[in-house]
Structures are given as structure tokens and as C-alpha cells.
Design an enzyme around this catalytic site. Structure first.
Site, PDB file in Angstrom:
ATOM      1  N   ASN A 186     -22.771   4.176  14.666  1.00 53.65           N
ATOM      2  CA  ASN A 186     -22.885   5.627  13.921  1.00 53.65           C
ATOM      3  C   ASN A 186     -24.033   6.349  14.942  1.00 53.65           C
ATOM      4  O   ASN A 186     -23.744   7.534  15.243  1.00 53.65           O
ATOM      5  CB  ASN A 186     -23.143   5.563  12.564  1.00 53.65           C
ATOM      6  CG  ASN A 186     -22.315   5.116  11.905  1.00 53.65           C
ATOM      7  OD1 ASN A 186     -21.098   5.372  12.134  1.00 53.65           O
ATOM      8  ND2 ASN A 186     -22.439   4.635  10.498  1.00 53.65           N
ATOM      9  N   HIS A 235     -23.113  -6.504  10.259  1.00 54.77           N
ATOM     10  CA  HIS A 235     -23.039  -6.635   8.804  1.00 54.77           C
ATOM     11  C   HIS A 235     -23.910  -7.987   8.625  1.00 54.77           C
ATOM     12  O   HIS A 235     -23.451  -9.050   8.211  1.00 54.77           O
ATOM     13  CB  HIS A 235     -21.543  -6.865   8.258  1.00 54.77           C
ATOM     14  CG  HIS A 235     -20.732  -5.601   8.454  1.00 54.77           C
ATOM     15  ND1 HIS A 235     -19.534  -5.682   8.599  1.00 54.77           N
ATOM     16  CD2 HIS A 235     -21.434  -4.317   8.615  1.00 54.77           C
ATOM     17  CE1 HIS A 235     -18.826  -4.326   8.439  1.00 54.77           C
ATOM     18  NE2 HIS A 235     -20.181  -3.703   8.792  1.00 54.77           N
ATOM     19  N   TYR A 244     -17.053  -5.860  16.126  1.00 57.63           N
ATOM     20  CA  TYR A 244     -17.926  -4.747  16.565  1.00 57.63           C
ATOM     21  C   TYR A 244     -18.463  -4.862  17.996  1.00 57.63           C
ATOM     22  O   TYR A 244     -18.910  -3.777  18.282  1.00 57.63           O
ATOM     23  CB  TYR A 244     -19.042  -4.808  15.211  1.00 57.63           C
ATOM     24  CG  TYR A 244     -18.623  -4.511  13.834  1.00 57.63           C
ATOM     25  CD1 TYR A 244     -18.343  -3.024  13.597  1.00 57.63           C
ATOM     26  CD2 TYR A 244     -18.122  -5.357  13.120  1.00 57.63           C
ATOM     27  CE1 TYR A 244     -17.911  -2.674  12.539  1.00 57.63           C
ATOM     28  CE2 TYR A 244     -17.460  -4.942  11.967  1.00 57.63           C
ATOM     29  CZ  TYR A 244     -17.565  -3.743  11.504  1.00 57.63           C
ATOM     30  OH  TYR A 244     -16.924  -3.272  10.209  1.00 57.63           O
ATOM     31  N   ARG A 298     -13.238  -9.870  10.347  1.00 57.77           N
ATOM     32  CA  ARG A 298     -12.095  -9.606   9.219  1.00 57.77           C
ATOM     33  C   ARG A 298     -10.881  -8.844   9.921  1.00 57.77           C
ATOM     34  O   ARG A 298     -10.000  -8.608   9.293  1.00 57.77           O
ATOM     35  CB  ARG A 298     -12.680  -8.467   8.115  1.00 57.77           C
ATOM     36  CG  ARG A 298     -13.000  -7.180   8.411  1.00 57.77           C
ATOM     37  CD  ARG A 298     -13.492  -6.436   7.184  1.00 57.77           C
ATOM     38  NE  ARG A 298     -13.323  -5.066   7.190  1.00 57.77           N
ATOM     39  CZ  ARG A 298     -14.471  -4.346   8.004  1.00 57.77           C
ATOM     40  NH1 ARG A 298     -15.414  -5.079   8.567  1.00 57.77           N
ATOM     41  NH2 ARG A 298     -14.335  -3.106   8.241  1.00 57.77           N
ATOM     42  N   GLU A 387     -16.747 -12.382   6.853  1.00 58.45           N
ATOM     43  CA  GLU A 387     -16.604 -11.477   5.803  1.00 58.45           C
ATOM     44  C   GLU A 387     -15.200 -11.041   5.261  1.00 58.45           C
ATOM     45  O   GLU A 387     -14.230 -11.008   6.202  1.00 58.45           O
ATOM     46  CB  GLU A 387     -17.353 -10.135   6.115  1.00 58.45           C
ATOM     47  CG  GLU A 387     -16.651  -9.204   7.139  1.00 58.45           C
ATOM     48  CD  GLU A 387     -17.224  -8.052   7.642  1.00 58.45           C
ATOM     49  OE1 GLU A 387     -18.267  -7.790   7.283  1.00 58.45           O
ATOM     50  OE2 GLU A 387     -16.693  -7.180   8.611  1.00 58.45           O
ATOM     51  N   GLU A 421      -2.072 -20.988   4.957  1.00 59.74           N
ATOM     52  CA  GLU A 421      -2.340 -21.345   3.704  1.00 59.74           C
ATOM     53  C   GLU A 421      -4.014 -21.497   4.017  1.00 59.74           C
ATOM     54  O   GLU A 421      -4.438 -22.110   4.922  1.00 59.74           O
ATOM     55  CB  GLU A 421      -1.772 -22.778   3.580  1.00 59.74           C
ATOM     56  CG  GLU A 421      -2.267 -23.464   2.209  1.00 59.74           C
ATOM     57  CD  GLU A 421      -1.890 -24.825   2.180  1.00 59.74           C
ATOM     58  OE1 GLU A 421      -0.791 -25.385   2.788  1.00 59.74           O
ATOM     59  OE2 GLU A 421      -2.217 -25.621   0.992  1.00 59.74           O
ATOM     60  N   ASP A 423      -6.496 -22.609   2.493  1.00 61.28           N
ATOM     61  CA  ASP A 423      -7.363 -23.950   2.425  1.00 61.28           C
ATOM     62  C   ASP A 423      -6.912 -24.902   3.492  1.00 61.28           C
ATOM     63  O   ASP A 423      -7.261 -25.946   3.391  1.00 61.28           O
ATOM     64  CB  ASP A 423      -7.440 -24.601   1.148  1.00 61.28           C
ATOM     65  CG  ASP A 423      -6.065 -24.594   0.528  1.00 61.28           C
ATOM     66  OD1 ASP A 423      -5.099 -24.896   1.107  1.00 61.28           O
ATOM     67  OD2 ASP A 423      -5.914 -24.566  -0.783  1.00 61.28           O
ATOM     68  N   ASP A 432      -7.965 -28.539  -1.644  1.00 64.75           N
ATOM     69  CA  ASP A 432      -6.323 -28.164  -1.497  1.00 64.75           C
ATOM     70  C   ASP A 432      -6.130 -27.553  -2.603  1.00 64.75           C
ATOM     71  O   ASP A 432      -5.560 -28.512  -3.660  1.00 64.75           O
ATOM     72  CB  ASP A 432      -5.651 -29.473  -0.879  1.00 64.75           C
ATOM     73  CG  ASP A 432      -4.170 -28.930  -0.530  1.00 64.75           C
ATOM     74  OD1 ASP A 432      -4.018 -27.630  -0.700  1.00 64.75           O
ATOM     75  OD2 ASP A 432      -3.143 -29.606  -0.021  1.00 64.75           O
ATOM     76  N   TYR A 433      -6.139 -26.218  -2.777  1.00 64.07           N
ATOM     77  CA  TYR A 433      -5.823 -25.703  -4.303  1.00 64.07           C
ATOM     78  C   TYR A 433      -4.111 -25.577  -4.358  1.00 64.07           C
ATOM     79  O   TYR A 433      -3.694 -25.377  -3.151  1.00 64.07           O
ATOM     80  CB  TYR A 433      -6.609 -24.220  -4.415  1.00 64.07           C
ATOM     81  CG  TYR A 433      -8.058 -24.501  -4.532  1.00 64.07           C
ATOM     82  CD1 TYR A 433      -8.438 -24.786  -5.943  1.00 64.07           C
ATOM     83  CD2 TYR A 433      -8.777 -24.400  -3.675  1.00 64.07           C
ATOM     84  CE1 TYR A 433      -9.972 -24.964  -5.918  1.00 64.07           C
ATOM     85  CE2 TYR A 433     -10.257 -24.666  -3.969  1.00 64.07           C
ATOM     86  CZ  TYR A 433     -10.579 -24.684  -5.063  1.00 64.07           C
ATOM     87  OH  TYR A 433     -11.928 -24.965  -5.294  1.00 64.07           O
TER      88      TYR A 433
HETATM   89 CA    CA Z   1      -3.483 -25.500  -0.702  1.00 66.06          CA
END
Ligand code: CA
Length: 716
Positions: A186, A235, A244, A298, A387, A421, A423, A432-433
Site C-alpha cells: 500500500n 501478515h 507477497y 494462501r 494462513e 485430503e 490431513d 487422520d480425521y
Molecule cells: Ca483424513
């Protein structure tokens, strides 16, 4: 008869060189200064013209805009009462006039010096001047509109300036935004329209001030910006080299090119910092034309952004290369070669030299060989995790928890991210969800451990990540050699109900999957490897060895998904699909003292893989106290001491009195070179004993704490 065309800029120079030109502020600008100002204006005008592309289609576009112009100077299809904060319609009014002014001032346009277009430009600018619309989003008022107004007036100045009263009034409308108060991009953007304004009114004091602010971000800092290890933070203390950091390169090289060969040119000291950040850091993170996902922040959640060419906009990187060449002409061959590599049909190994770079502040190790690029990204109590923010990169929870990027062709992960995936991010150990969890905290936050760091001798290196996140503890070591990268895990501990996994890779499936147990038959496969057998897996010319065995699960499935899954800016219609390869250790649930070992050969043929017995690499230790690896070919020992301790190997006895990470290399003349670093950045010294030799290592402090220190030990 041949007549040399005299450019309007030169005509302007000839006329004004006869005069002292009083500026608005009453200063007097002498001939030489005036010529310099004209040179900068010319650079800016040429730069705007360089964005035209095909002039016929550009003129066609201007045709269509001309048809929208109403008698009062406004345009059809623009809602002048619009109060949107993201796509604010009134700013299109100025964009339309910019297109007119660009065509009017460009000799190849059919509108070049067109009197009707000149009148239309004046008329539509008068409309704007009267209306003076204000957007609820400051960015339009203080950056976007003043910048476009400045560009329009500079373009007109090059041919036929606007009537003075109109120009003066519009210049007053540019005086919005405070370049001293803003930071980063900026600041540069506001300084940029101050620079335009200074040229228009020939105010050299304002020009010097604007230039000072433009170049202010090119300096080492402990805050956001270029760090002392040449990594880039934005950030908070968050690694953003190719996100950035690339934006900074785009802006700064552009400004430096505008100011070249004048007294406002970039200083030698700042040019050196900028060139080093570009050549020795940013460009090193590319494999061919593809970025390392570990440094994209990101932006990995945006379509096509791993391709460095369209990142930011279609011309961003090519403009950096062209402008860098103008600023730094002595290295023009380098920029040309880089251009060929990114935009031409060169192999990804083109002009790649072996290198290992440890970013002790950034928490990033970059290992480069002609055949591949391999990096590790970690967070700590000193650095932020990757982030999520603005609805982007929603599933980034474990993205910087020792993640590994393995690129050979470069496109191994290109646009795969909606199908990941989360995780099972390559290199990461976690729960591992059944379904991926969103990252709740936005804009990054600190990691939880301090023993996170690197040792590097410039060619080889090792990296450590002590993890304590989401009730999963682990000690993760990475050891980099020429053909192989060794990944070790110890002290894996969790009481969580889910299985704990360490992912070896999750990339596009580009070949059939071969293993030491044969070709994989199904979509889902579980291989139980016994220790100390020749266990291996091969896919897409990347090989993985499992010398200590383990339960390996391997998937090869067709996946469908959409970008909205990871980024709210995209819709569910932005779909992606393809065959995905996934391989991970399943350590089981409620584990104590779990371990893993795998060795990656990132560029290896299947035939060689089948024949290789991996005698080159010896895993000396992999426990809670020490992880150590020896390469028998190049006689290098790499070790992570989690505690004070000792290693005895190959007639070498090595002990340390404090935790550290080190690399011991035997040179051809028999002498030993020790590289050592303190991952905590807190120690003052470490005492080492190598056979009978005692060394007291006084460690670097302040901005260099954590940096590798080297000692020539001599012959043992
Ligand atoms: Ca998983």
C-alpha cells in the site's frame, strides 16, 4: 526521402531545454533535471504502452467504449451511485478514459492524435472532476483512482497535455492517501501516484520523497518484509516468498526501471538486496515454471497460482524479468535464460545447479538438484503457520507442520489442492480425521515449539521440526543429500482416538505404482513392510524406500472436487478432477514412541529403483534423543541432537553438551568440516568433542541466531 521521426518526448525536451520551468511550488527545475523528468515520464508511458498487446483488438475495445460515451461525458453501463467495496463500478469510468489516452498516445493506434478522442477524453474527465465519486473502500479513493488519473495525464502529456485548469483540478484529486503512514504494497502504491504527480507538476522535492517511500521496503527488517536470511514475511512472521514477496518484486523492479539512469535511480545497496531476493531466493523456489507450494501462502487455493506465469496477473513475472534486465543490464543473459526457462520449452533441469539453502528465520529449507526440488516448511514459536484469510485456504491447519514439496517436472501438485485430503499433506504427521477440519484462526498464528531449524553448508543440509499440535507430538528430521532425502520421525505420541499418520506424498498419479511387493493391484492397498528388508515404492519417477518397515497405506483413485471447497472466492462450478496418488504410514491410535523412516529418491527410473539396495544411506540413530544419518558415498554425517549426547560411527566419536543440529563432512584430503546450528536460537555456545578434539562453538546471536556456523576441524 528518409525522414527520421522525432518523438514527441524529444520535441518536448528540445523546447523545454531552452527554458527554466517554474514548478507549481515555485521551485525552478533546470535543464538537466527537466531532461531527467522527461526520461522518467517516457519510461512510464512506454511501460503503459507495453501492456497494449495486439493493437487491432485494443482499438476494437476502444471502439466499443466510445459507443458507451454519453454527451455529458459519462458512460453507459456504469452505476455512478454504486457503493460496492470490491468491484466499484465508477472506477470503470477512469479505466475507460485510460484506454482512450493509451490509444491516443500510441503511434500504431488508429486513434493516435485523434482530435475527437482528445475532446472525448477532456469531456469525460470533466464529468469525473465534477462528480468526484467516493468509494466506501479507501483503496479506490487513495490508490486506484489517483493512480489511473496520474497515468492518464502522463500519457496525454506525452502528446498534447490536457487544458491547464482541468489538469490542475484533477491533480488536486490525486492528493489522497498518506504514503508515510501506509506499509508494504500500500505504501508503494500511494508513493507511486505521488511520483506521477511530482512528474506532472515538475516537483523534484515531491519526486525524491515519493522515490524514498517507494524503495523504503527494500531493506532488512525484523518486522514484515525482507528478513536477514532473505526470506520474506507478511501478515506477521509468516513465510510469503512467492506470494507477497513476488508482489514486492513486481512493484520495485517496475519503479526501479522507471527511474533508471537518472539521479533518482535505485541505490547500489538496495539494488543488491532486491537482485539477491529475486535471483537467489524467489527464482530458486521455481521448478521450471512452477512454484514450490510451501512458499505460496494462501495463494495455493487460487486456480493456476502454482504456475508462476499467471500468478498475480498474466504479465507479472515476465514484467519482473524485463524490468530487472533494464535495471541490471550486466546480468541480462541470466534474465534471458530465466525467461527461456519459465516461458520457453526448456527442461525443468535447465541451468539448475546443486544448492541447499537454510532459511533460519523463515523456517524453510530449500534443496535443489538438477533432477528435482525438495523443500520443507515448518512453523515455530518464532513463526506463523500458513494462513487462512478472506475465505481463502480454508483447510490450512497443518500446511506448515513440516510439509514437504517434492518436484521433479514441477507440476506434481499443480491445481491438485481442491482434491487434497488435508490431513495427508506431504511430509506431515497428524490425526487422520474422517473429514477435513477448517482452520479457525485467520491470518496465521504462532506454532507451539522452539526446536525448529536448519543446518546448511550451501550444498547439503538437515532440517528439524519438533511438533506439538492438536494433541500430536513428533520429532521430525529431514536430511538432504544428492540423490536422496531421508525423512525420520521419532517420539510420536498421541492419546487422540484417531489414527496418527505420516504422509509420504499426495500428488497427481502419473504412472502405475510399483513396489518391492509387485505392481499395486487395487485402488486401496495396505502394505506391511518388515524392517531391514529392501522395501520400496515407485510412482512418477519418484522412489520411496522404507528401510525400517512400517504399515504403509497407498491409494490411487480418481477424485472430483471444486475450488469452493478451499476458497470461497470460487464457485462449486469451478471443478477439478484427476487421478491422485497418496501414500502414508498408519502409526495407529493412542501411540507412544512411534517412529518412521523413509528415503525419497526424487528422480529415479524404475529399473534403477529395482536394482538399488540403498547401501549408500545408513540410518545411524532414530530415537527420542538423536536422529543421525550417514551417507557412505560422500562421507557426510548429519545429526539432530534433541538432548546432549553422543554418536559413535565409522571411527568417529561425536559428543555435544547441548541440543543442536549439525553436519560433518569429510573432504577428499581427509580433513573434517563441521556445520552446526542452534534450532532454538537461544543458546550462546555449544561444546563439541570429535574424537580427541574439543571445540567450543560460539553461536551467532541477534538477527543471525539460528544461522549455521562452520568450523574446519582438520584431520581427526
Ligand atoms: Ca483424513
Amino acid at each position: 526521402m528518409f525522414r527520421r521521426k522525432i518523438s514527441p518526448i524529444f520535441l518536448c525536451l528540445i523546447i523545454t531545454s531552452l527554458l527554466w520551468v517554474p514548478s507549481l511550488k515555485g521551485q525552478r527545475v533546470n535543464n538537466a533535471e527537466n531532461a531527467a523528468l522527461a526520461k522518467i515520464e517516457n519510461h512510464i508511458v512506454t511501460d503503459i504502452h507495453s501492456e497494449i498487446g495486439n493493437i487491432k483488438s485494443y482499438d476494437n475495445n476502444v471502439d466499443s467504449i466510445v459507443h458507451l460515451l454519453r454527451k455529458d461525458g459519462s458512460f453507459d453501463l456504469i452505476n455512478y451511485a454504486d457503493k460496492s467495496v470490491s468491484i466499484w463500478e465508477p472506477s470503470n469510468h477512469l479505466k475507460n478514459i485510460l484506454a482512450f489516452a493509451t490509444a491516443y498516445s500510441f503511434p500504431k493506434s488508429k486513434y493516435y492524435r485523434s482530435q475527437p478522442v482528445y475532446s472525448e477524453i477532456c469531456q469525460s474527465l470533466r464529468y469525473w472532476n465534477r462528480l468526484d465519486p467516493i468509494c466506501p473502500n479507501w483503496w479506490f479513493n487513495e490508490i486506484n483512482c489517483p493512480q489511473i488519473l496520474g497515468q492518464i495525464m502522463l500519457l496525454m502529456n506525452a502528446e498534447k497535455p490536457l487544458p491547464k485548469e482541468l489538469q490542475d483540478s484533477l491533480i488536486n484529486k490525486m492528493k489522497r492517501g498518506d504514503m508515510y503512514k501506509q506499509k508494504g504494497a500500500n505504501k508503494i502504491d500511494i508513493a507511486m501516484h505521488n511520483l506521477y504527480q511530482a512528474l506532472l507538476v515538475k516537483d523534484t522535492t515531491l519526486l525524491s520523497a515519493a522515490v524514498g517511500q517507494c524503495f523504503e521496503p527494500i531493506a532488512f527488517t525484523t518486522k514484515e518484509g525482507i528478513q536477514y536470511d532473505y526470506s520474506y514475511f507478511q501478515h506477521g512472521p509468516q513465510l510469503q516468498i512467492s506470494s507477497y514477496g513476488l508482489t514486492l518484486l513486481v512493484d520495485e523492479y517496475k519503479i526501479a526501471a522507471y527511474l533508471r539512469n537518472t539521479r533518482w535511480k535505485i541505490s547500489a545497496e538496495k539494488e543488491q538486496i532486491l537482485n539477491t531476493f529475486f535471483k537467489d531466493v524467489y527464482l530458486k523456489t521455481l521448478r521450471g515454471k512452477y512454484s514450490d507450494f510451501n512458499v505460496l501462502g494462501r495463494r495455493i487455493s487460487r486456480i493456476n497460482f502454482v504456475d508462476a506465469r499467471p500468478a498475480i496477473d498474466a504479465h507479472a513475472l515476465s514484467n519482473v524479468l524485463l524490468n530487472a534486465q533494464l535495471v541490471d543490464p550486466k546480468d541480462s543473459l541470466f534474465y534471458q535464460n530465466t525467461f527461456d526457462k519459465v516461458y520457453g520449452n526448456k527442461s525443468p533441469s535447465y541451468q539448475v545447479k546443486p544448492q541447499n539453502i537454510g532459511f533460519w528465520i523463515g523456517g524453510y529449507m530449500l534443496h535443489i538438484r538438477p533432477g528435482y526440488l525438495f523443500s520443507v516448511r515448518c512453523n515455530s514459536v518464532r513463526t506463523y503457520k500458513t494462513e487462512s484469510g478472506n475465505g481463502e485456504n480454508l483447510l490450512a491447519r497443518t500446511m506448515s507442520d513440516g510439509a514437504t514439496n517434492i518436484q521433479r517436472n514441477g507440476d506434481e501438485y499443480y491445481n491438485i489442492f481442491p482434491l487434497w485430503e488435508y490431513d495427508k499433506i506431504p511430509g506431515v504427521t497428524c490425526r487422520d480425521y474422517p473429514n477435513d477440519l477448517p482452520q479457525i484462526k485467520q491470518w496465521g498464528y504462532f506454532g507451539s515449539t522452539s526446536f525448529v531449524g536448519e543446518v546448511s553448508d550451501g550444498l547439503y543440509g538437515a532440517s528439524v521440526y519438533v511438533q506439538n499440535f492438536d494433541s500430536v507430538k513428533a520429532q521430525k528430521g529431514y536430511f538432504f543429500f544428492d540423490k536422496y532425502v531421508v525423512c525420520l520421525g521419532s517420539g510420536i505420541q498421541s492419546n487422540a482416538p484417531e489414527n496418527i499418520t505420516t504422509t509420504v506424498n499426495q500428488s497427481w498419479l502419473r504412472s502405475r505404482i510399483f513396489t518391492s511387493k509387485g505392481l499395486l493391484p487395487g485402488k486401496d492397498n495396505i502394505l506391511s513392510f518388515l524392517p531391514d528388508k529392501n522395501n520400496w515404492l515407485w510412482q512418477d519417477s519418484i522412489g520411496y524406500y522404507f528401510p525400517k518397515g512400517g504399515n504403509l497405506e497407498i491409494k490411487q483413485t480418481f477424485e472430483k472436487g471444486n475450488w469452493n471447497n478451499i476458497n470461497n472466492s470460487f464457485s462449486k462450478e469451478d471443478t477439478v478432477s484427476g487421478n491422485v496418488f497418496k501414500a502414508w504410514f498408519n502409526h495407529g491410535s493412542k501411540i507412544k514412541n512411534g517412529r518412521y523412516a523413509y528415503i525419497v529418491a526424487p528422480a529415479i527410473g524404475l529399473k534403477e529403483m529395482k536394482q538399488s539396495t540403498m547401501k549408500v544411506i545408513s540410518i545411524v540413530d532414530n530415537n527420542e534423543s538423536v536422529q543421525a544419518v550417514y551417507n557412505n558415498n560422500i562421507k557426510i554425517l548429519q545429526a539432530i541432537f534433541y538432548k546432549a549426547g553422543e554418536i559413535n560411527y565409522k571411527k568417529i566419536s561425536l559428543s555435544v553438551d547441548k541440543p543442536c543440529i549439525l553436519l560433518l563432512k569429510k573432504s577428499t584430503n581427509g580433513s573434517f568440516l563441521l556445520s552446526i546450528a542452534d534450532p532454538t536460537h537461544l543458546l550462546k555456545s555449544i561444546n563439541i568433542q570429535l574424537n580427541n578434539k574439543k571445540i567450543k562453538c560460539i553461536l551467532p546471536a541477534g538477527n543471525f541466531a539460528g544461522k549455521t556456523l562452520q568450523y574446519n576441524i582438520g584431520i581427526l
